[in-house]
Scaffold this motif. Sequence first.
Motif, PDB file in Angstrom:
ATOM      1  N   LEU A  99      52.133  35.751  37.169  1.00 51.89           N
ATOM      2  CA  LEU A  99      51.833  37.119  36.744  1.00 51.89           C
ATOM      3  C   LEU A  99      50.444  37.117  36.101  1.00 51.89           C
ATOM      4  CD1 LEU A  99      53.014  39.983  36.295  1.00 51.89           C
ATOM      5  CD2 LEU A  99      54.013  39.166  34.181  1.00 51.89           C
ATOM      6  N   PHE A 100      49.550  37.989  36.600  1.00 49.33           N
ATOM      7  CA  PHE A 100      48.148  37.930  36.174  1.00 49.33           C
ATOM      8  C   PHE A 100      47.637  39.329  35.833  1.00 49.33           C
ATOM      9  CE2 PHE A 100      49.266  34.714  39.213  1.00 49.33           C
ATOM     10  CZ  PHE A 100      48.843  33.539  38.598  1.00 49.33           C
ATOM     11  N   ARG A 101      46.983  39.417  34.668  1.00 47.48           N
ATOM     12  CA  ARG A 101      46.327  40.689  34.308  1.00 47.48           C
ATOM     13  C   ARG A 101      44.910  40.672  34.883  1.00 47.48           C
ATOM     14  NH1 ARG A 101      47.629  38.851  28.899  1.00 47.48           N
ATOM     15  NH2 ARG A 101      49.644  39.705  28.265  1.00 47.48           N
ATOM     16  N   LEU A 102      44.540  41.762  35.536  1.00 53.44           N
ATOM     17  CA  LEU A 102      43.152  41.941  35.975  1.00 53.44           C
ATOM     18  C   LEU A 102      42.594  43.049  35.080  1.00 53.44           C
ATOM     19  CD1 LEU A 102      44.676  40.682  38.518  1.00 53.44           C
ATOM     20  CD2 LEU A 102      42.947  41.796  39.893  1.00 53.44           C
ATOM     21  N   GLN A 106      42.047  47.175  35.545  1.00 60.54           N
ATOM     22  CA  GLN A 106      43.272  47.908  35.152  1.00 60.54           C
ATOM     23  C   GLN A 106      44.382  47.652  36.171  1.00 60.54           C
ATOM     24  OE1 GLN A 106      43.357  50.734  32.346  1.00 60.54           O
ATOM     25  NE2 GLN A 106      42.127  48.976  31.754  1.00 60.54           N
ATOM     26  N   ALA A 107      44.567  46.368  36.487  1.00 56.28           N
ATOM     27  CA  ALA A 107      45.509  46.013  37.548  1.00 56.28           C
ATOM     28  C   ALA A 107      46.324  44.774  37.158  1.00 56.28           C
ATOM     29  CB  ALA A 107      44.726  45.751  38.840  1.00 56.28           C
ATOM     30  N   ILE A 108      47.328  44.489  37.983  1.00 55.58           N
ATOM     31  CA  ILE A 108      48.147  43.284  37.819  1.00 55.58           C
ATOM     32  C   ILE A 108      48.338  42.679  39.206  1.00 55.58           C
ATOM     33  CG2 ILE A 108      50.546  42.503  37.386  1.00 55.58           C
ATOM     34  CD1 ILE A 108      50.720  44.476  35.098  1.00 55.58           C
ATOM     35  N   ILE A 109      48.373  41.353  39.265  1.00 56.72           N
ATOM     36  CA  ILE A 109      48.874  40.704  40.487  1.00 56.72           C
ATOM     37  C   ILE A 109      50.125  39.944  40.086  1.00 56.72           C
ATOM     38  CG2 ILE A 109      48.464  38.889  42.210  1.00 56.72           C
ATOM     39  CD1 ILE A 109      45.518  39.723  42.239  1.00 56.72           C
ATOM     40  N   SER A 245      50.480  45.829  46.760  1.00 56.81           N
ATOM     41  CA  SER A 245      49.728  45.611  48.007  1.00 56.81           C
ATOM     42  C   SER A 245      49.217  44.179  48.123  1.00 56.81           C
ATOM     43  CB  SER A 245      48.533  46.566  48.036  1.00 56.81           C
ATOM     44  OG  SER A 245      47.707  46.278  49.129  1.00 56.81           O
ATOM     45  N   LEU A 246      49.214  43.697  49.368  1.00 58.44           N
ATOM     46  CA  LEU A 246      48.615  42.374  49.624  1.00 58.44           C
ATOM     47  C   LEU A 246      47.112  42.492  49.867  1.00 58.44           C
ATOM     48  CD1 LEU A 246      51.279  40.623  51.875  1.00 58.44           C
ATOM     49  CD2 LEU A 246      50.635  40.029  49.536  1.00 58.44           C
ATOM     50  N   ALA A 247      46.658  43.716  50.111  1.00 51.23           N
ATOM     51  CA  ALA A 247      45.225  43.925  50.386  1.00 51.23           C
ATOM     52  C   ALA A 247      44.425  43.814  49.088  1.00 51.23           C
ATOM     53  CB  ALA A 247      45.025  45.294  51.011  1.00 51.23           C
ATOM     54  N   ARG A 248      43.173  43.420  49.205  1.00 55.31           N
ATOM     55  CA  ARG A 248      42.281  43.313  48.042  1.00 55.31           C
ATOM     56  C   ARG A 248      41.020  44.109  48.323  1.00 55.31           C
ATOM     57  NH1 ARG A 248      46.446  41.615  46.501  1.00 55.31           N
ATOM     58  NH2 ARG A 248      46.917  39.562  45.636  1.00 55.31           N
ATOM     59  N   SER A 249      40.829  45.160  47.534  1.00 53.25           N
ATOM     60  CA  SER A 249      39.626  45.978  47.734  1.00 53.25           C
ATOM     61  C   SER A 249      38.391  45.189  47.323  1.00 53.25           C
ATOM     62  CB  SER A 249      39.768  47.260  46.890  1.00 53.25           C
ATOM     63  OG  SER A 249      38.652  47.455  46.093  1.00 53.25           O
ATOM     64  N   ALA A 250      37.273  45.495  47.983  1.00 56.98           N
ATOM     65  CA  ALA A 250      36.012  44.809  47.675  1.00 56.98           C
ATOM     66  C   ALA A 250      35.534  45.162  46.273  1.00 56.98           C
ATOM     67  CB  ALA A 250      34.962  45.212  48.703  1.00 56.98           C
ATOM     68  N   HIS A 251      36.115  46.202  45.687  1.00 55.19           N
ATOM     69  CA  HIS A 251      35.649  46.648  44.361  1.00 55.19           C
ATOM     70  C   HIS A 251      36.266  45.864  43.198  1.00 55.19           C
ATOM     71  CE1 HIS A 251      33.742  49.925  46.365  1.00 55.19           C
ATOM     72  NE2 HIS A 251      34.882  50.328  46.895  1.00 55.19           N
ATOM     73  N   LEU A 252      37.258  45.007  43.491  1.00 55.74           N
ATOM     74  CA  LEU A 252      37.886  44.267  42.377  1.00 55.74           C
ATOM     75  C   LEU A 252      36.853  43.339  41.736  1.00 55.74           C
ATOM     76  CD1 LEU A 252      41.361  43.236  43.884  1.00 55.74           C
ATOM     77  CD2 LEU A 252      40.882  45.088  42.277  1.00 55.74           C
ATOM     78  N   SER A 253      36.898  43.254  40.398  1.00 58.99           N
ATOM     79  CA  SER A 253      35.874  42.457  39.719  1.00 58.99           C
ATOM     80  C   SER A 253      36.454  41.300  38.899  1.00 58.99           C
ATOM     81  CB  SER A 253      35.060  43.363  38.800  1.00 58.99           C
ATOM     82  OG  SER A 253      35.934  43.942  37.850  1.00 58.99           O
ATOM     83  N   GLU A 256      40.671  36.940  38.334  1.00 56.32           N
ATOM     84  CA  GLU A 256      41.981  36.630  38.920  1.00 56.32           C
ATOM     85  C   GLU A 256      42.218  37.344  40.252  1.00 56.32           C
ATOM     86  OE1 GLU A 256      43.546  34.333  37.597  1.00 56.32           O
ATOM     87  OE2 GLU A 256      43.786  34.498  35.436  1.00 56.32           O
ATOM     88  N   LYS A 257      41.205  38.032  40.774  1.00 53.16           N
ATOM     89  CA  LYS A 257      41.435  38.929  41.920  1.00 53.16           C
ATOM     90  C   LYS A 257      41.937  38.218  43.177  1.00 53.16           C
ATOM     91  CE  LYS A 257      36.673  38.810  43.501  1.00 53.16           C
ATOM     92  NZ  LYS A 257      35.439  39.536  43.699  1.00 53.16           N
ATOM     93  N   ASN A 258      41.685  36.900  43.281  1.00 58.62           N
ATOM     94  CA  ASN A 258      42.118  36.207  44.501  1.00 58.62           C
ATOM     95  C   ASN A 258      43.466  35.506  44.368  1.00 58.62           C
ATOM     96  OD1 ASN A 258      39.915  37.013  46.047  1.00 58.62           O
ATOM     97  ND2 ASN A 258      38.624  35.471  45.049  1.00 58.62           N
ATOM     98  N   GLN A 259      44.166  35.740  43.262  1.00 57.46           N
ATOM     99  CA  GLN A 259      45.528  35.197  43.142  1.00 57.46           C
ATOM    100  C   GLN A 259      46.387  35.781  44.262  1.00 57.46           C
ATOM    101  OE1 GLN A 259      46.727  32.926  41.222  1.00 57.46           O
ATOM    102  NE2 GLN A 259      45.147  32.729  39.646  1.00 57.46           N
TER     103      GLN A 259
END
Length: 358
Positions: A99-102, A106-109, A245-253, A256-259
Amino acid sequence: MFDLYSIVRPIIFLIEPEIAHKLILKYLKFINVFYKHNNDDPRLKTNVGNINLSNPIGVAAGFDKNGEAILGINSLGFGFIEIGSTTPKKQIGNPRPRLFRLIGDQAIINRLGFNNIGHKLVLKNVKAVRGKPIILGVNLGANKNSKNFLEDYLEGLRTFNDFADYIVINISSPNTPGIRDLQGKDNLKQLIDRVLAERKKINQNGKIVPIILKLSPDLMNSDLKKIIEISLQKNVDALIISNTSLARSAHLSDKEKNQSGGLSGAPIFSISTKMVALAYKYSSGKLPIIGVGGICSGHDAYEKICAGASALQIYTSLVYKGPKLIKVIKKQLLLNLEKDNIKNIKDAVGCKNSKYLD
Ligand SMILES: Cc1cc2nc3c(=O)[nH]c(=O)nc-3n(C[C@H](O)[C@H](O)[C@H](O)COP(=O)(O)O)c2cc1C
């Protein structure tokens, strides 16, 4: 409005996310004793799949997987609560960390993998609150090592039928390999047929529990269209759109975005809202939709309703903004209705549908 959460949040965010969530659930379980019934503005009343709600904001599945803190959560002002996903057998889920806070996004994976205490113990928690006027949905998953996913859902239906206000068949979790395949045309037809036949068998003379399908935001439009056709044909009661979603927007900064796992929160708002709008359009508004994914404000909530959702759910924004958000959303919804000269929430459903289709 005093906002205790904004003061304690920096401390909570120093704690490993899963432990922090457990502590929050413990707190909510403690405030179970302060349970109070919600008094909502009548303009917020809505209905989804024959379920009457005093306001359209529910807590999404995964927040209280085991149904430990139902009364405490209800006292925060929700119109309904969905617990689960729960599986027939207790399951520990995937290895940690999972469980990861981005924070920047303002997101979670999460790749929790349906960790829960199993049907039997969840049922005990459900039975303990059944005297209270709370709208309670039970979200069903399947055990990872199950030989037959379909049987797991049927067992869930048999277990919770008499105690749930609605049942969710979760066929969209990205963290149990194979489950999303049930969204495919032939699998889905078989699944719905078996679930509805089982419901009929259980309820020879009694109540008919609404059956709701929860979908992935990663579906192609053509697949969504087929699911809508099948759902209408077979009289599924409603859809929940969407899961993570399994998709990752290019805008994630965030770092942890690639978890691996399912992404939730602000970055999935647009794709899940567009899917709500498409589902509303494909079904000509005939299939009620619970809109979930990235709602972080009253404005977002209103947009989902205007796109076609009859009710809403939130999870990730609760982690970032705390329980005050529920009151804020309800207030902002009413202000938006007044601004657009719309009498009540029900009249706003789908009112700007075409705006969200591109
Ligand atoms: C940590 C976590 C666990 C979740 N567990 C479940 C689950 O067990 N079953 C389910 O159907 N959805 C689960 N979800 C998905 C949420 O119910 C919701 O569909 C998704 O997070 C999008 O809403 P949000 O952007 O408001 O968080 C989970 C989400 C998170 C963040």
